[in-house]
Every structure is written in structure tokens, then in C-alpha cells.
Design a protein around this motif. Structure first.
Motif, PDB file in Angstrom:
ATOM      1  N   VAL A  95       0.833  -1.206   0.000  1.00 27.34           N
ATOM      2  CA  VAL A  95       0.000   0.000   0.000  1.00 27.34           C
ATOM      3  C   VAL A  95       0.868   1.257   0.000  1.00 27.34           C
ATOM      4  CG1 VAL A  95      -1.613   1.362   1.406  1.00 27.34           C
ATOM      5  CG2 VAL A  95      -2.038  -1.070   1.025  1.00 27.34           C
ATOM      6  N   ARG A  99       1.014   4.171  -2.861  1.00 26.01           N
ATOM      7  CA  ARG A  99       0.702   5.580  -2.581  1.00 26.01           C
ATOM      8  C   ARG A  99       1.784   6.477  -3.171  1.00 26.01           C
ATOM      9  NH1 ARG A  99      -1.323   5.820   3.682  1.00 26.01           N
ATOM     10  NH2 ARG A  99      -1.172   8.028   3.299  1.00 26.01           N
ATOM     11  N   TRP A 304      -9.085   4.514  -4.532  1.00 25.26           N
ATOM     12  CA  TRP A 304      -9.507   5.511  -3.543  1.00 25.26           C
ATOM     13  C   TRP A 304      -8.784   6.842  -3.717  1.00 25.26           C
ATOM     14  CZ3 TRP A 304      -7.094   1.523  -0.016  1.00 25.26           C
ATOM     15  CH2 TRP A 304      -5.928   1.970   0.622  1.00 25.26           C
ATOM     16  N   GLN A 305      -7.557   6.805  -4.279  1.00 22.98           N
ATOM     17  CA  GLN A 305      -6.860   8.081  -4.438  1.00 22.98           C
ATOM     18  C   GLN A 305      -7.256   8.826  -5.709  1.00 22.98           C
ATOM     19  OE1 GLN A 305      -2.629   8.143  -3.832  1.00 22.98           O
ATOM     20  NE2 GLN A 305      -2.913   7.970  -1.632  1.00 22.98           N
ATOM     21  N   HIS A 388       1.338  -3.412   3.983  1.00 20.56           N
ATOM     22  CA  HIS A 388      -0.046  -3.882   3.874  1.00 20.56           C
ATOM     23  C   HIS A 388      -0.370  -4.351   2.466  1.00 20.56           C
ATOM     24  CE1 HIS A 388      -0.254  -1.387   7.533  1.00 20.56           C
ATOM     25  NE2 HIS A 388      -1.153  -2.276   7.915  1.00 20.56           N
TER      26      HIS A 388
ATOM     27  N   MET B 130      -7.335   3.059   6.269  1.00 17.27           N
ATOM     28  CA  MET B 130      -6.402   3.503   5.222  1.00 17.27           C
ATOM     29  C   MET B 130      -7.016   4.644   4.420  1.00 17.27           C
ATOM     30  SD  MET B 130      -5.039  -0.012   3.508  1.00 17.27           S
ATOM     31  CE  MET B 130      -4.240  -1.299   4.442  1.00 17.27           C
ATOM     32  N   GLU B 131      -8.276   4.445   4.033  1.00 12.90           N
ATOM     33  CA  GLU B 131      -8.925   5.461   3.201  1.00 12.90           C
ATOM     34  C   GLU B 131      -9.166   6.747   3.995  1.00 12.90           C
ATOM     35  OE1 GLU B 131     -12.176   4.155   0.793  1.00 12.90           O
ATOM     36  OE2 GLU B 131     -11.387   2.121   0.650  1.00 12.90           O
ATOM     37  N   GLY B 133      -7.337   7.757   6.396  1.00 12.87           N
ATOM     38  CA  GLY B 133      -6.022   8.379   6.523  1.00 12.87           C
ATOM     39  C   GLY B 133      -5.666   9.199   5.298  1.00 12.87           C
ATOM     40  N   ASP B 134      -6.197   8.794   4.159  1.00 16.01           N
ATOM     41  CA  ASP B 134      -5.966   9.533   2.912  1.00 16.01           C
ATOM     42  C   ASP B 134      -7.064  10.571   2.657  1.00 16.01           C
ATOM     43  OD1 ASP B 134      -3.546   8.965   1.726  1.00 16.01           O
ATOM     44  OD2 ASP B 134      -4.241   7.164   0.698  1.00 16.01           O
ATOM     45  N   ARG B 538       0.639   5.258  10.053  1.00 15.61           N
ATOM     46  CA  ARG B 538       1.115   4.982   8.691  1.00 15.61           C
ATOM     47  C   ARG B 538       0.072   5.355   7.639  1.00 15.61           C
ATOM     48  NH1 ARG B 538       5.223   0.955   8.071  1.00 15.61           N
ATOM     49  NH2 ARG B 538       6.084   0.431  10.100  1.00 15.61           N
ATOM     50  N   PHE B 539      -1.187   5.173   8.003  1.00 16.52           N
ATOM     51  CA  PHE B 539      -2.244   5.452   7.026  1.00 16.52           C
ATOM     52  C   PHE B 539      -2.492   6.952   6.865  1.00 16.52           C
ATOM     53  CE2 PHE B 539      -4.298   1.220   8.561  1.00 16.52           C
ATOM     54  CZ  PHE B 539      -3.345   0.505   7.860  1.00 16.52           C
ATOM     55  N   GLY B 540      -1.993   7.765   7.793  1.00 15.87           N
ATOM     56  CA  GLY B 540      -2.139   9.207   7.615  1.00 15.87           C
ATOM     57  C   GLY B 540      -2.922   9.920   8.699  1.00 15.87           C
TER      58      GLY B 540
END
Lengths: 426, 554
Positions: A95, A99, A304-305, A388, B130-131, B133-134, B538-540
Motif C-alpha cells: 500500500v 501511494r 480511492w486516491q 499492507h 487507510m482510506e 487516513g488519505d 502509517r495510514f495518515g
């Protein structure tokens, strides 16, 4: 009396394996003196890839000559600064790596993609066109009384699928008679109890769409004026359909990676539509297998990004879906991209380069890679550093563990340094 | 120190209704007025402006597996809405299923500073974090989904003591880093896996023989016993089914007087009167909410146009799949834990049912008397994307505007609805309650949703524009933790938001039982299931903010 010093092996239990989309997390692993051994619950692939190149001392290189990490990063940065349309390709990262890769593509107005894109699109096109009813590994393990496998390579590509999801173990619900039907050929390495409960119909993957078209017509009660469908006698097709209709909770699975023929998304679609239609009476679901080489991980993060699942082009600044019909080799061949960044952290044998383009490779240490202008060995998520990954069913995100000290940086760390250098350059 | 000078303040937590006064910010917090002569680093002259705390959305599907499937399914939502990277912001796309960056920026541009993802499957919580965090700038939190998981239903079927269930609920909150618990179609998602197509509130589950009512009662009790601030967040049985008013009222009774939150209540307020056997039951639902002071609700207003429904309720999503627009949909059974279903949908004002749904939502807003117990949501994206909030606020505040819109919908629906007869117009004070003070109090954020000394300086400054849609679309200034992050509806600084959680005490003995269960039946081991705190970093996530579980004991 004191014993002479020996290097004690470190023992790890319940280790997740990053080397295929199943992410089996029950491995027992011993690590000592740079040697990593799978001692319990592995498969051939995990045994090979946990152990591979443990002693590797590969260093970074610039244009084929050994260099420092900083020199290789500087070379990579210079290539990207000069590039107008670089291609960022994952053939395996976590992951955090994805990113960073996406942000690099965004910053340089490049394209971000995954090496397994073809196989990914075979399923994605169906999701984006008509959809499906799907399920996950724990549901199959505890609920499925029928598993239909389309294709011949599922057990090679996902070695422990049957052992972990369809074996002889306690289940939460009554799964009898737990039958397995192969549409293609029976896996030859089936656990014994499953062998006796499995049958197979010989069929070419190329004719899957035809078979499922026939099954859909028969399910609707149509009479077909033929003795066979896709080379299978109509009686056998009827038996298959009746068995599928009788399932309490049936599951149909395939690995799109082996459907390597034109328009194979239509085969996937035919399967998904039949399964939807079966649900009018009984429960049935699909499990599209994938996730190896971090492909579903790439898809999740990219989605998602950016809003688009794979093969995203930032050429106009805004993210857009690049034409799916132009894979990396064609883009390179036609000169439509002018630099390549390849990240391949799991399996050094998957590193494939092209002499026709300035190339930056972040790869698992191993045999010297082919042509590349900047080569940076990186450590392996789940072996040398935590990270991850997403499992084949797209639901479970697993935390990978660090088992041994890392001799090389993680891909994410290298990509962040390149990002920083490019940002400084403006 | 920053001074926000001369604005009209709406701070319902302190009963302040449009009083002109200065606010002071230091170290990311609101502070008391300093002694005269104290150095002010920055001053904003806000004469004529309106100031509220940053808005809080306590029910918005912004992250996690099903949201990401919706994004992947809908390139048509992303093609025309994509935007490029700037010097400070990332690129992104999407309206009904926005990318994570898009969601964070759009929320902040509208003056929102905290968002709660209401449906975090425990097995998918890592992805949701994770999402989130972003998702930049805004604070986040999640509600873990229980009530269709085999472990709970099995315990209930075996007659487990409430104490053991409480331990399991608390363990789930810890393992998933969530702030509340939600139940979706209690037992129904699981029943669908056993081929049931409906499950009414008193119907025994086909396998466990446990009723949805019992699930609601048990989980309501658990959260009460654990003193978790936010009560059980309930997506009731029979979503979207005409006549579901009966099961919604029964769900209220199932709480047995303990606190309960009914989510997207609009989708659960339907009668069966009239030729089309579909009618508004908003009056009886609103009356029940008024009468039961233990009940709060959010509305889940629908708006006309394209959206996508993303729900854990596979039973309802499968039932509605034939209405998909565009004609594609997916459902997924998940890990003997839960499920999810994605059905794109276009609400049409010319469609009788959709038009009446629109009117029912507004009726609920206008009929429920206490704004502290009804929150402003569209159940993003299920009723409409969250970007339609400013329009919704105008509908609530401006009766003429509302009646103009009412005149445009399907005439029979308009005739069936009593909306035209409702005179109420929400005040700015009431809007501040339902979008700030009340959700903060409900979720248990003691230092958000208000403007008292000590509160986090999450502050939104509006121009006082008569067209309230305009006003709420693009506030003049938005401060997050004391930093100016948006100006005139554009991001000026990107920060990381925090994650809000609760961690009630529990007996760790439950972990042995869970470990055995995972090892025996699951495809992920117990050791790999729980999320470690450093993963969120880590995820933000900027930091984890743990809120106390201090509701008074029974």
C-alpha cells in the motif's frame, strides 16, 4: 558447562505470506543467519520466495555499474525530470509503495499501472458493466456446499485455496456434501478427501462463455436444439445446471489471469450473470481470484486516491482512465512513454525491462536485472519490512510482518526520496 | 494568538444564539479572552459574519471496501469531475463516490471539520482506516458493524450472558479503533446468506432463531453498560419497504427506554396507504421520536439526481437491484461477518415514490420538535452526495423556496404529502444544533461542536447571505485546529485529521474464546485481525483521540 555460541533460529508463527493473493496467514517460519525457512503451512511458491536470495548483496547500479543508493536515486530523478510522460508500473509493491507511485505519476504527469492489468480488466470490465454477486474466503470455508472452478490453473496460481477453504475441517454451518466441480481439468494436487468428491468437465477456457450462455438459456427453460454446448454433451450440461440449482450456497471461481484470449471479459460476464440469475431461487456467489503481485493492492489504492481502478493517466493533469487496449509494451514500442519506473518487490524473476526506454527499476535483490539506467534493490514487504496487502477477495487488508533485518530500503522509502528530489526541483 | 473579531456567534452548546463577541485562538484551541494588552498575532475583522463551530457529519460513507467498490464501478462519476494537483492539494475525482482527497477537500470547503464513517465491517476496518487516513484535513471516526456476525448471533443463540456480549462489543471497538457500534438490518444480512429474502423485527433468524428485536435490545444494552457515549446506531429492518413504519416503531420499543440512534430514518418511515400502497408515515415516526426522549435520529434526506447506494444491507440491495441506474449492481457476502451491496440509482422528481421520499425526509426534519435529536444527513451517498447539504439547509430554512420545489415534484406525491402545510423554518441556531452541537454531544466529542474555551479551534465563518444555500456552500474562512485551511470555498492549507475512538474497559478473557474461534473457522488469524495503533499513523491519521466512556451508569 556452557555450550558454544550458536546462532539461534528465530521462530515466527501465524506469519502472513505476501506471495500470492490468498495471503495465507498461518505460516510457521524459522529465520537464522540470513536463511529463511517455511517450516509449516506453506506451499512451494512461499517456500521458494521466502528463501530466495536471502544472502543477496546486490547493490544499486547506474547504467550497469555499481553505485551508491544516492547516486542511483539521483540518476532516477534526472530521468524523471527530463521525461514528459513516464510510466510507473507495479509488478509488486504494498500500500505504501502504491501511494508513492501514484503521487509520482501525478507529479510528473505520467501513467500509473500494474503489470497484471490485462487480467484485472477482464474482471473490472464486468464490474463496471453489469456487476456480480461475490463472496469471500471465510464464507466459502464455512458455508459453501458446492465449489465450481472454471479453468485449469487455479491450484497452480492459488496453491492453498482448496486446502484452506474447502478441506475437511470444522465448519460453522452444514456444508455437506461439499462437492467440487472443475470446468477444465481436475487439479492434480487435491487433498485426498476432496479428490473423491470432485468431478470435472473437459472444456477449453475459450469456450467458457459459450457454456455459460447455454446454462443461462437452460435456466430460463429454453429448449436448445443441439446435442452439445461448448463440446460438452447436453446431458452433462443439464446435470451441471441441476447441481448448481440444488446448491444451498454455491460458489463459482476463476483466475482471470489464465483467461488469456480476446474478449475473455465476456466469459467472466456470462459466469457472473448466470450466478446472479441462480440467486432468484438459491444463494450462489462468485469469487474472482486475484491479488497476486500486489495487483488488488494497486487497484484499491489507485481507486480511492484517483477514482479510477488501474491504468490511470495524469497526462492532462487530472486523473483519467487510460485506454485499456494499450499495454505498457505497446506504449514503449510506440514511444508514447519516455521513461519507465518498475517496482517489483516480491519476486526478482518478475522483473522485465525493455532496452528501448530509459528505465528505473526498484526490484527485489536477485540476479542482475536486464537493461536499466538506475537499479535499486528494495526489501520485501512481509519479509524485510512491515507493510499492507489486499487479499484476493478485496475485503481483507493484511498487515505484513518484518521477519529479518532489511539489507535494502523499502520501495516506498526510495520513491519518497525521488518525490522529495523532484519537488525540490519544482 | 488569533482574534476573530466582531462576528455573530451561534454556539448552542452554551446557549449562545447570535451574540456578537470576539473569539480567541491559541495553540489550536479556543481560549478565554486574554488580558488587555496581550499581543494578538493575527486579527480577522468579522463584522457582519456568522460564526459556528466546524460542522460534524455523523453518518457519511466516505471510506472502506464498499465505497471503493462504488468508485471502481462508476468511471462515469469520475470522468467529468476530475481535478488536477495544485501546489498544495492532490488530484482526485468523483461526486457521488468521490476519491478520498476529493471528499476531504469538499467537506472542508463547506465548513465541515469531522466526518464519521458509519459502517466499518470489523474485518474491513483496516481498509477503512487507510482510506480515512488519505482523507485530508477533517477528523474521522468509524462505527463498527455488529449484529450480523456469526460470533454474536451464535453467542445469543447459546444464551450467552450480557456481560460476555459486552466484552465482545468492547473488544471490537478496541480492535477496529472505532467510536461507536452500528447494526444494519439486524440479523437480515446474515439471513440473506441462508437464502431468506426478508426478516421482520420479530421473525426468528432462519439459522440462529434469534430475532432482530433481540439483537437490537442486546446491543443497545451492551453500549449502555459499557457507557459508550454514542448509543447503538441502528439501520432498522425492512429498509425501503412500504409499511416499514411498523418495524421502525418496534425498533424504538426494542431499546426498552435505553438510548438508541435511528439512522436514515427517512428510508424507514413508509406506510401503505393510497392507491399505490406507498405513503408517508413521517407524522407517526416524528411523534414517536418526540415522545421517546431516549431516541435520536438522522434523516437520510434524498435529493433528485444521480447517486449510488452503498450499503451493508445486502438483503435490501438485492431486493432493489432491478432499479439500478445505470443497470449494474453488486452484492457481496463477507466473512461470516457482514455484507455489502452497491446499486447506482437516480432519484427522479417525476417518479411518485422518489418524490414522496423527498417529501417524507423534509416532513421528518420539520415535524421532529427537538433539533438536538435529529441530525442533518443524506446518508451520503445513498440519499444524495454530501455536497447537497447547502441546498438541504435552504429547504429547511426557507419555506417559500421549499414550496417552490414542492410544486415541481410528481403532483400526486405532493398531494399525498402534508409538507405544504408545515410552516416551520429552521433558524441558524437550530442549524448549528443539528450540524454541530448535537452530533458532537451524541458521538461523545466533548471538545468539538462548540466554541467554549478549551474546545478545539474547528471554526467556520460564513457571510450572512440571504440565500442560505449560497451561504453554506462556501464559507469565507474555515479553521481546523486553529489553522486556516479554507477560504471562500477553496483549500488554502492541507493538514492531517485525527481519529476519534472510544476504548471501554472489558474483561480480556473474551480474547481466548475469540482466538479459538478465529483459529478454527476464519481465514485470518486472531493475531493478524486487530489493528495496531501505529498502523493508523502509517495510514495518515494525525493522532488517535480517545474519548472517555463516562455516561452515567444505570
Amino acid at each position: 558447562m556452557q555450550k558454544p555460541d550458536i546462532v539461534r533460529a528465530q521462530e515466527f508463527d501465524n506469519v502472513p505470506c505476501p506471495f500470492c493473493g490468498l495471503l495465507c496467514d498461518d505460516l510457521g517460519i524459522s529465520a537464522a543467519a540470513g536463511t529463511v525457512t517455511v517450516r509449516a503451512n506453506g506451499c512451494e511458491k512461499s517456500r521458494t520466495l521466502f528463501a530466495a536470495h536471502a544472502q543477496s548483496t546486490t547493490t544499486p547500479s547506474v547504467d550497469g555499474k555499481a553505485s551508491t543508493l544516492d547516486e542511483a536515486i539521483a540518476r532516477a530523478t534526472a530521468i524523471l525530470r527530463a521525461a514528459k510522460r513516464p510510466l510507473f508500473l507495479s509488478a509488486g509493491t504494498d500500500v505504501a509503495g502504491m501511494r508513492a507511485l501514484i503521487e509520482l505519476a501525478e507529479l510528473t504527469k505520467g501513467i500509473v499501472d500494474h503489470a497484471n492489468r490485462e487480467a484485472m480488466f477482464r474482471n473490472l470490465r464486468v464490474l463496471q458493466d453489469t456487476g456480480w454477486i461475490s463472496t469471500t474466503l471465510t464464507e466459502i470455508r464455512n458455508r459453501a456446499d458446492l465449489l465450481v472452478v472454471a479453468g485449469t490453473q487455479v491450484s497452480n496460481r492459488f496453491p492453498r485455496l482448496f486446502e484452506r477453504c474447502f478441506g475437511d475441517f470444522d465448519t460453522l454451518f452444514d456444508t455437506r456434501p461439499r462437492e467440487l466441480i472443475f470446468l477444465g481439468a481436475r487439479a492434480d494436487d487435491l487433498p485426498l478427501p476432496l479428490k473423491s468428491r470432485s468431478t470435472s468437465l473437459a472444456i477449453e477456457p475459450l469456450r467458457i462463455a459459450e457454456l455459460f450462455g447455454g446454462l443461462r438459456a437452460l435456466l430460463r427453460g429454453r429448449t436448445l436444439l443441439t446435442n452439445e454446448i461448448a463440446g460438452v454433451a447436453i446431458e452433462k450440461v443439464m446435470v451441471l445446471l441441476e447441481r448448481m440449482r440444488a446448491a444451498k450456497y454455491g460458489v463459482l471461481t476463476w483466475a482471470a489471469s489464465e483467461f488469456d484470449f480476446a474478449h475473455s471479459d465476456l466469459a467472466v460476464q456470462a459466469m457472473c450473470e448466470l450466478v446472479k440469475e441462480l440467486n432468484a431461487k438459491n444463494r450462489f456467489a462468485v469469487l474472482p481470484l486475484g491479488g497476486s503481485d500486489g495487483d488488488l493492492t494497486a487497484m484499491q489504492v489507485t481507486t480511492w486516491q484517483t477514482g479510477f481502478p488501474v491504468c490511470v493517466d495524469f497526462g492532462r493533469g487530472v486523473p483519467s482512465q487510460a485506454a485499456p487496449n494499450y499495454p505498457p509494451d505497446i506504449l514503449i514500442e510506440r514511444g508514447e512513454v519516455d521513461a519507465l519506473v518498475l517496482v517489483c518487490a516480491f519476486d526478482a524473476d518478475r522483473i522485465a525491462t525493455s532496452p528501448n526506454i530509459p528505465s528505473i527499476v526498484l526490484g527485489r535483490a536477485g540476479p542482475p536485472p536486464g537493461h536499466c539506467n538506475a537499479y535499486i534493490p528494495v526489501s520485501v514487504p512481509g519479509l524485510h519490512h512491515p507493510g499492507h496487502l489486499f487479499r484476493t477477495d478485496n475485503v481483507v487488508a493484511m498487515r505484513m510482518r518484518q521477519l529479518v533485518a532489511a539489507a535494502h530500503p523499502a520501495a516506498n522509502e526510495v520513491l519518497q526520496k525521488i518525490l522529495d528530489a523532484l519537488r525540490e526541483a519544482g | 494568538m488569533i482574534r476573530l473579531a466582531g462576528a455573530r456567534i451561534y454556539d448552542p452548546a452554551h446557549g449562545i444564539d447570535g451574540v456578537i463577541r470576539d473569539l480567541f485562538i491559541e495553540g489550536g484551541r479556543i481560549v478565554a479572552a486574554p488580558r488587555p494588552g496581550t499581543h494578538i498575532d493575527e486579527e480577522y475583522d468579522l463584522a457582519g459574519r456568522i460564526v459556528m463551530a466546524g460542522a460534524i457529519d455523523l453518518h457519511t460513507h466516505i471510506g472502506g471496501g464498499k465505497v471503493n467498490i462504488a468508485r471502481a464501478m462508476l468511471p462515469e462519476d469520475h470522468r467529468d469531475s476530475a481535478f488536477a494537483r495544485t501546489g498544495i492539494t492532490r488530484s482526485g475525482s468523483g461526486v457521488v463516490a468521490p476519491s478520498t482527497f476529493a471528499a476531504g477537500y469538499r467537506y472542508v470547503e463547506m465548513g465541515y471539520t469531522a466526518c464519521f464513517e458509519p459502517a466499518m465491517l470489523p474485518v474491513n476496518a483496516r481498509q477503512a482506516h487507510m482510506e480515512m487516513g488519505d482523507t485530508p484535513i477533517v477528523d474521522k471516526g468509524g462505527y463498527a458493524l455488529l449484529g450480523n456476525d456469526d460470533f454474536l448471533l451464535r453467542m445469543m443463540a447459546d444464551g450467552a450472558e450480557q456481560k460476555l456480549i459486552n466484552d465482545y462489543v468492547a473488544w471490537t471497538l478496541h480492535a477496529t479503533h472505532c467510536i461507536a457500534i452500528k447494526v444494519v438490518n439486524p440479523g437480515g444480512i446474515s439471513a440473506f446468506k441462508f437464502n431468506a429474502r426478508s426478516l421482520d423485527i420479530d421473525e426468528p433468524h432462519p439459522h440462529y432463531r434469534v430475532s432482530p428485536r433481540a439483537i437490537v435490545t442486546t446491543l443497545t444494552r451492551a453500549l449502555h453498560d459499557l457507557r459508550v457515549p454514542h448509543p447503538l446506531h441502528v439501520h432498522s429492518s425492512n429498509l425501503g419497504v412500504p409499511g416499514n413504519v411498523a418495524s421502525t416503531l418496534a425498533t424504538i420499543e426494542a431499546a426498552e427506554g435505553l438510548p438508541i440512534h435511528l439512522t436514515h430514518i427517512q428510508f424507514h418511515s413508509y406506510g401503505t396507504e393510497g392507491e399505490r400502497k406507498f405513503s408517508s408515515a413521517a407524522a407517526s415516526i416524528a411523534e414517536a421520536i418526540d415522545r421517546h426522549t431516549n431516541v435520536s435520529a438522522d434523516v437520510g434526506q434524498i435529493m433528485f439526481g444521480q447517486t449510488v447506494t452503498a450499503s451493508g444491507d445486502t438483503m435490501a440491495q438485492y431486493r432493489n437491484a432491478s432499479h439500478a441506474h445505470p443497470a449494474k449492481w453488486m452484492c457481496m457476502d463477507i466473512e461470516c461477518d457482514a455484507g455489502c451491496g452497491i446499486v447506482p440509482f437516480r432519484y427522479r422528481d417525476s417518479n411518485f415514490v422518489n418524490a414522496l421520499q423527498w417529501a417524507i425526509g423534509l416532513e421528518l426534519f420539520l415535524r421532529v420538535k427537538d433539533p438536538w435529536r435529529v441530525f442533518l444527513t443524506t446518508d451520503h451517498p445513498n440519499g444524495a452526495p454530501f455536497t447537497s447539504y447547502p441546498h438541504l439547509i435552504r429547504l429547511l430554512m426557507d419555506r417559500n423556496f421549499r414550496n417552490e420545489k414542492l410544486a415541481q415534484i410528481h403532483p400526486e406525491a405532493a398531494a399525498h404529502s402534508q409538507l405544504a402545510a408545515l410552516q416551520r423554518e429552521y433558524s441558524l441556531y437550530e442549524i448549528a444544533i443539528m450540524t454541530r452541537a448535537a452530533p458532537a454531544r451524541s458521538v461523545g466529542l466533548s471538545d468539538r461542536g462548540h466554541l467554549g474555551a478549551g474546545a478545539a479551534a474547528d471554526i467556520t465563518v460564513y457571510r450572512d447571505i440571504a440565500d442560505r444555500e449560497n451561504m453554506f456552500s462556501a464559507p469565507e474562512y474555515v479553521f481546523k485546529d486553529g489553522e486556516l485551511v479554507a477560504r471562500d470555498g477553496a483549500i488554502v492549507k492541507v493538514t492531517r485529521g485525527a481519529t476519534h475512538v472510544v476504548r471501554p474497559d472489558f474483561d480480556h478473557g473474551i480474547e481466548k474464546r475469540l482466538r479459538d474461534y478465529f483459529e478454527r473457522y476464519h481465514t485470518i488469524g486472531f493475531d493478524n485481525f486487530a489493528i495496531a495503533a501505529d498502523e493508523l499513523d502509517r495510514f495518515g491519521s494525525r493522532e488517535i483521540l480517545v474519548h472517555p466512556c463516562t455516561r452515567p451508569a444505570p
